[in-house]
Design a protein around this motif. Structure first.
Motif, mmCIF file in Angstrom:
data_model
loop_
_atom_site.group_PDB
_atom_site.id
_atom_site.type_symbol
_atom_site.label_atom_id
_atom_site.label_comp_id
_atom_site.label_asym_id
_atom_site.label_seq_id
_atom_site.Cartn_x
_atom_site.Cartn_y
_atom_site.Cartn_z
ATOM 1 N N LEU A 117 0.846 -1.188 0.000
ATOM 2 C CA LEU A 117 0.000 0.000 0.000
ATOM 3 C C LEU A 117 0.882 1.239 0.000
ATOM 4 N N ARG A 118 0.600 2.122 -0.913
ATOM 5 C CA ARG A 118 1.341 3.384 -0.978
ATOM 6 C C ARG A 118 0.370 4.542 -0.770
ATOM 7 N N LEU A 119 0.767 5.461 0.107
ATOM 8 C CA LEU A 119 -0.104 6.571 0.483
ATOM 9 C C LEU A 119 -0.113 7.645 -0.595
ATOM 10 N N ILE A 120 -1.333 8.007 -1.038
ATOM 11 C CA ILE A 120 -1.474 9.043 -2.063
ATOM 12 C C ILE A 120 -1.668 10.403 -1.396
ATOM 13 N N TYR A 121 -2.684 10.509 -0.564
ATOM 14 C CA TYR A 121 -2.991 11.730 0.178
ATOM 15 C C TYR A 121 -3.622 11.346 1.508
ATOM 16 N N PHE A 122 -3.507 12.230 2.470
ATOM 17 C CA PHE A 122 -4.289 12.057 3.673
ATOM 18 C C PHE A 122 -4.825 13.408 4.152
ATOM 19 N N SER A 123 -5.813 13.331 5.032
ATOM 20 C CA SER A 123 -6.467 14.523 5.550
ATOM 21 C C SER A 123 -6.664 14.353 7.047
ATOM 22 N N TYR A 124 -6.271 15.368 7.823
ATOM 23 C CA TYR A 124 -6.423 15.285 9.272
ATOM 24 C C TYR A 124 -7.534 16.192 9.793
ATOM 25 N N ASP A 125 -8.248 16.833 8.875
ATOM 26 C CA ASP A 125 -9.376 17.672 9.278
ATOM 27 C C ASP A 125 -10.119 18.096 8.015
ATOM 28 N N VAL A 126 -11.308 18.602 8.205
ATOM 29 C CA VAL A 126 -12.075 19.095 7.057
ATOM 30 C C VAL A 126 -11.268 20.185 6.347
ATOM 31 N N LYS A 127 -11.239 20.107 5.036
ATOM 32 C CA LYS A 127 -10.537 21.047 4.163
ATOM 33 C C LYS A 127 -9.020 21.008 4.301
ATOM 34 N N MET A 128 -8.497 20.132 5.143
ATOM 35 C CA MET A 128 -7.042 20.014 5.290
ATOM 36 C C MET A 128 -6.579 18.753 4.571
ATOM 37 N N LYS A 129 -5.462 18.869 3.859
ATOM 38 C CA LYS A 129 -4.933 17.712 3.149
ATOM 39 C C LYS A 129 -3.414 17.814 3.104
ATOM 40 N N GLU A 130 -2.799 16.649 3.021
ATOM 41 C CA GLU A 130 -1.352 16.623 2.849
ATOM 42 C C GLU A 130 -0.984 15.539 1.859
ATOM 43 N N LYS A 131 0.045 15.793 1.103
ATOM 44 C CA LYS A 131 0.502 14.809 0.126
ATOM 45 C C LYS A 131 1.130 13.622 0.827
ATOM 46 N N GLY A 132 0.900 12.465 0.244
ATOM 47 C CA GLY A 132 1.568 11.260 0.707
ATOM 48 C C GLY A 132 2.808 11.008 -0.125
ATOM 49 N N ASP A 133 3.091 9.753 -0.368
ATOM 50 C CA ASP A 133 4.319 9.382 -1.079
ATOM 51 C C ASP A 133 4.184 9.470 -2.600
ATOM 52 N N ILE A 134 2.954 9.332 -3.123
ATOM 53 C CA ILE A 134 2.773 9.310 -4.587
ATOM 54 C C ILE A 134 1.586 10.162 -5.014
ATOM 55 N N PRO A 135 1.610 11.486 -4.776
ATOM 56 C CA PRO A 135 0.448 12.323 -5.085
ATOM 57 C C PRO A 135 0.293 12.731 -6.554
ATOM 58 N N GLU A 136 1.320 12.499 -7.362
ATOM 59 C CA GLU A 136 1.290 13.007 -8.738
ATOM 60 C C GLU A 136 0.138 12.378 -9.521
ATOM 61 N N GLY A 137 -0.628 13.247 -10.178
ATOM 62 C CA GLY A 137 -1.749 12.779 -10.993
ATOM 63 C C GLY A 137 -3.054 12.652 -10.225
ATOM 64 N N TYR A 138 -3.008 12.965 -8.930
ATOM 65 C CA TYR A 138 -4.190 12.852 -8.070
ATOM 66 C C TYR A 138 -4.442 14.167 -7.338
ATOM 67 N N SER A 139 -5.699 14.391 -6.972
ATOM 68 C CA SER A 139 -6.048 15.448 -6.033
ATOM 69 C C SER A 139 -7.131 14.901 -5.108
ATOM 70 N N VAL A 140 -7.410 15.617 -4.028
ATOM 71 C CA VAL A 140 -8.404 15.154 -3.062
ATOM 72 C C VAL A 140 -9.273 16.315 -2.621
ATOM 73 N N SER A 141 -10.393 15.944 -2.016
ATOM 74 C CA SER A 141 -11.311 16.939 -1.488
ATOM 75 C C SER A 141 -11.937 16.411 -0.221
ATOM 76 N N ARG A 142 -11.968 17.254 0.812
ATOM 77 C CA ARG A 142 -12.653 16.873 2.046
ATOM 78 C C ARG A 142 -13.457 18.081 2.522
ATOM 79 N N GLU A 143 -14.679 18.144 2.054
ATOM 80 C CA GLU A 143 -15.590 19.231 2.399
ATOM 81 C C GLU A 143 -16.397 18.938 3.665
ATOM 82 N N LYS A 144 -16.584 17.649 3.944
ATOM 83 C CA LYS A 144 -17.282 17.229 5.159
ATOM 84 C C LYS A 144 -16.429 16.197 5.870
#
Lengths: 114, 112
Positions: free
Chosen positions: A43-70
């Motif tokens: 398993l390789r981490l793409i992105y993670f989020s520790y709160d609403v609207k907060m995100k951090e890149k993981g090890d392989i974020p290229e080509g991906y984005s994320v959204s955490r509105e709720k």
């Protein structure tokens, strides 16, 4: 009972399409994660989020984005799918804090990009 | 580059035999977890070890964390077909927001 659900179990998309993968947890967890799983690579981490609207890149974020509105929902977006993004995608959540918690996983989405 | 190296990659044994899976790293982890994943499902936590030298038992499964907190092993006694699955080790560094580094996994197949 703890539950993490993912919007699709199987998806087939064409190269260049925009792809949305959704993950919902019902445990009021703070942290949510997106991984991809490939044979021999684990398993390789793409992105993670520790709160609403907060995100951090993981090890392989290229080509991906994320959204955490709720708090309960974490979406992974492939802006322009490519064949090398064919993979199993796993979402997970943890209560919060800084480690040692159980990661609760969804069943995964197997994505095939043609 | 895999921070956590698992060995072997694949293990096929008969019911009743014993097996050991290894998880090694050159990095120190504040805790280490073992998950099992069955086909079509996400990984499920088996155990968390946090103290160097710690040994935990879960029925026929024994987990050990190395003294230096860089390696771990999983030993299954008298394996059963229900033990079949992909076993993943995952390490956490301190203050990592719950992020884990996963090994590549060991596929275990137990035949009746």
């Amino acid at each position: 009972d703890v539950k993490v659900t993912q919007s699709s179990r199987y998806l087939v998309k064409r190269t260049g399409e925009k792809v949305f993968l959704e993950c919902v947890q019902d445990m009021d967890h703070e942290n949510m994660f997106w991984y991809r799983q490939d044979p021999g690579l684990g398993l390789r981490l793409i992105y993670f989020s520790y709160d609403v609207k907060m995100k951090e890149k993981g090890d392989i974020p290229e080509g991906y984005s994320v959204s955490r509105e709720k708090k309960e929902r974490f979406s992974l977006i492939l802006e322009s799918a490519s064949t090398n993004q064919t993979s199993m995608y796993l979402c997970a959540s943890t209560p919060g804090g800084r480690g040692r918690e159980t990661q609760y996983f969804g069943p995964g989405t197997r994505l095939l990009v043609l | 580059t895999q921070l956590l190296e698992q060995s072997p990659q694949f293990l096929s044994i008969q019911e009743g035999e014993n097996l050991t899976v290894y998880c090694n790293s050159s990095s120190v982890f504040s805790s280490l977890q073992w998950y099992r994943q069955e086909p079509g499902e996400g990984p499920v936590l088996l155990v968390t070890v946090v103290t160097g030298g710690e040994v935990k038992k879960l029925k026929r499964l024994t987990f050990q964390f190395g003294d230096a907190r860089k390696d771990s092993s999983l030993h299954i006694t008298a394996a059963q077909p229900g033990d079949t699955g992909l076993y993943l080790c995952a390490g956490a560094k301190s203050d990592s927001w719950g992020k884990l580094q996963f090994g590549a996994g060991t596929q275990v197949v137990v035949t009746p």
